[in-house]
Structures are given as C-alpha cells and as structure tokens.
Design a protein around this motif. Structure first.
Motif, PDB file in Angstrom:
ATOM      1  N   GLU A  76       5.227  -7.999  -0.292  1.00  0.00           N
ATOM      2  CA  GLU A  76       5.058  -7.295   0.981  1.00  0.00           C
ATOM      3  C   GLU A  76       6.395  -7.040   1.689  1.00  0.00           C
ATOM      4  O   GLU A  76       6.457  -6.258   2.619  1.00  0.00           O
ATOM      5  N   GLY A  77       7.442  -7.692   1.234  1.00  0.00           N
ATOM      6  CA  GLY A  77       8.750  -7.534   1.867  1.00  0.00           C
ATOM      7  C   GLY A  77       9.568  -6.360   1.349  1.00  0.00           C
ATOM      8  O   GLY A  77      10.685  -6.128   1.806  1.00  0.00           O
ATOM      9  N   PHE A  78       9.000  -5.607   0.406  1.00  0.00           N
ATOM     10  CA  PHE A  78       9.735  -4.498  -0.203  1.00  0.00           C
ATOM     11  C   PHE A  78       8.787  -3.335  -0.415  1.00  0.00           C
ATOM     12  O   PHE A  78       7.650  -3.514  -0.843  1.00  0.00           O
ATOM     13  N   GLU A  79       9.268  -2.133  -0.117  1.00  0.00           N
ATOM     14  CA  GLU A  79       8.458  -0.943  -0.366  1.00  0.00           C
ATOM     15  C   GLU A  79       9.366   0.195  -0.821  1.00  0.00           C
ATOM     16  O   GLU A  79      10.354   0.521  -0.155  1.00  0.00           O
ATOM     17  N   TRP A  80       9.031   0.780  -1.945  1.00  0.00           N
ATOM     18  CA  TRP A  80       9.770   1.943  -2.420  1.00  0.00           C
ATOM     19  C   TRP A  80       9.459   3.134  -1.527  1.00  0.00           C
ATOM     20  O   TRP A  80       8.307   3.371  -1.185  1.00  0.00           O
ATOM     21  N   ILE A  81      10.476   3.868  -1.179  1.00  0.00           N
ATOM     22  CA  ILE A  81      10.291   5.195  -0.595  1.00  0.00           C
ATOM     23  C   ILE A  81      10.375   6.199  -1.743  1.00  0.00           C
ATOM     24  O   ILE A  81       9.535   7.055  -1.891  1.00  0.00           O
ATOM     25  N   ASN A  82      11.414   6.036  -2.561  1.00  0.00           N
ATOM     26  CA  ASN A  82      11.576   6.926  -3.709  1.00  0.00           C
ATOM     27  C   ASN A  82      12.343   6.199  -4.806  1.00  0.00           C
ATOM     28  O   ASN A  82      13.465   5.755  -4.592  1.00  0.00           O
ATOM     29  N   CYS A  83      11.725   6.114  -5.954  1.00  0.00           N
ATOM     30  CA  CYS A  83      12.413   5.589  -7.137  1.00  0.00           C
ATOM     31  C   CYS A  83      12.212   6.552  -8.303  1.00  0.00           C
ATOM     32  O   CYS A  83      12.157   6.166  -9.454  1.00  0.00           O
ATOM     33  N   MET A  84      12.133   7.831  -7.948  1.00  0.00           N
ATOM     34  CA  MET A  84      11.888   8.870  -8.946  1.00  0.00           C
ATOM     35  C   MET A  84      12.891  10.020  -8.810  1.00  0.00           C
ATOM     36  O   MET A  84      12.548  11.170  -9.015  1.00  0.00           O
ATOM     37  N   SER A  85      14.135   9.735  -8.458  1.00  0.00           N
ATOM     38  CA  SER A  85      15.145  10.777  -8.276  1.00  0.00           C
ATOM     39  C   SER A  85      16.239  10.646  -9.322  1.00  0.00           C
ATOM     40  O   SER A  85      17.416  10.471  -8.999  1.00  0.00           O
ATOM     41  N   ALA A  86      15.858  10.748 -10.581  1.00  0.00           N
ATOM     42  CA  ALA A  86      16.823  10.563 -11.664  1.00  0.00           C
ATOM     43  C   ALA A  86      17.950  11.585 -11.610  1.00  0.00           C
ATOM     44  O   ALA A  86      19.112  11.244 -11.837  1.00  0.00           O
ATOM     45  N   GLU A  87      17.642  12.828 -11.305  1.00  0.00           N
ATOM     46  CA  GLU A  87      18.683  13.857 -11.284  1.00  0.00           C
ATOM     47  C   GLU A  87      19.696  13.620 -10.171  1.00  0.00           C
ATOM     48  O   GLU A  87      20.870  13.930 -10.325  1.00  0.00           O
TER      49      GLU A  87
END
Length: 190
Positions: free
Chosen positions: A152-163
C-alpha cells in the motif's frame, strides 16, 4: 520470528537489474526498460535493504562513478544523480557505501583512505550536496520510508514508457497528507 533480530536482506537482485539498465548505452536503454521495474515484482517478499555495498565498489568492480555510462565526467555525474534518486524513491531501507556519496573515482580499498580531496572538486562536491539533500528528503518525508514493506506504500503511475525510458510512481503512508509524489526522474536524456 523468535530469531536474533536480523530482519533485513540485501536486495542484490534490484541492484544488479538497475545497474545493468544504467550501464546500457542511451540508445539501447529502451530495450532493457523492464530492468527498471523488475524489482517491484518481489519487493514485498522480504524486508530489503536497497543500495550499493562495498561488494559493488571493490575487488575489481570499480566505483559507482566508473560504472556509469557517459563520455564525460558531467554525464557520469548526471547518471549517478539518477541512480541515487531512484534508490531514494524505491521501497526498501537505503544504503550507499562510503565514498560513493561524493563520487569516489577509484574503487574502495580497505588499505587506503578515501580520497576526500575529491569532495572539494566542483562536480564531486555537487554530488555530495545532492546526496545530502536526498538524505534530508528521506528523513523528512515519511512516505519515503514508513511503508517500505507494505504494498500500500507504493503505487505506479506509469511503468510502461520504454521509449522515453521513464518511470513514475507515488510513495504513500497510511495518512493521505503524507503522500509524496514530487520526485521526477527523467532518464531519457542520459
């Protein structure tokens, strides 16, 4: 439970994945983008210490500065700032072995003193000030440490920006007012 109190485990997986990513040439980083987020798959399986120990900066492995890509010292220092910033934001207790906070150039050697004169050089001094600021941020922002071992202490906003080679996330505590989401780590230009 009922042991000697050694609760933490060194997260060598994260360390190896992240350094492998950072050591890629800038034009190839997008091919290794998964290494940025891989550690989150197992981040809550143990109580981890995140960081870079003496084992990473001694015995023929070179200093953190030497490990960084870049054709100039300025590029290497920029990469070190990214590494230390990402270390700060990632869940887990923090560790940075001595000398790496000011960009020790040579690897650590137990028979020699650290080269403290480097801290007086402009870029090394800036790195030392940056590291000090990160440490201050860490101890003053509970979201950066309170729930290190709670999903609960971590939340991805974006981990899909490989380019773009960029990740973004939020660190939280049980109190919404402690949420800290102002850390931006653009790694696309290094």
């Amino acid at each position: 439970e009922g042991g000697l109190g050694f609760d933490y485990k060194w997260n060598s997986g994260w360390q190896n994945d992240f350094l492998r990513y950072m050591q890629c040439e800038p034009q190839d980083k997008h091919l290794h983008y998964g290494d940025l987020a891989l550690g989150m798959l197992y981040a809550y399986s143990e109580d981890y210490i995140q960081g870079f120990s003496h084992a990473e900066v001694a015995h023929g492995k070179g200093s953190m500065f030497v490990k960084m890509p870049g054709e100039s010292a300025n590029q290497k220092f920029a990469n070190l700032r990214v590494v230390y910033g990402y270390l700060l934001g990632h869940p887990g207790k923090k560790h940075l072995f001595m000398g790496q906070e000011f960009g020790q150039m040579s690897e650590w050697n137990e028979r020699e003193a650290l080269d403290w004169s480097l801290a007086k050089q402009e870029e090394n001094g800036k790195l030392q000030v940056f590291t000090k600021a990160l440490n201050h941020l860490y101890v003053t922002q509970p979201a950066l440490y309170k729930q290190d071992y709670e999903p609960e202490g971590f939340e991805w906003i974006n981990c899909m920006s490989a380019e773009k080679c960029m990740v973004s996330f939020v660190r939280k505590t049980e109190k919404p007012e402690d949420t800290y989401s102002e850390i931006w780590l653009p790694v696309e230009k290094i």
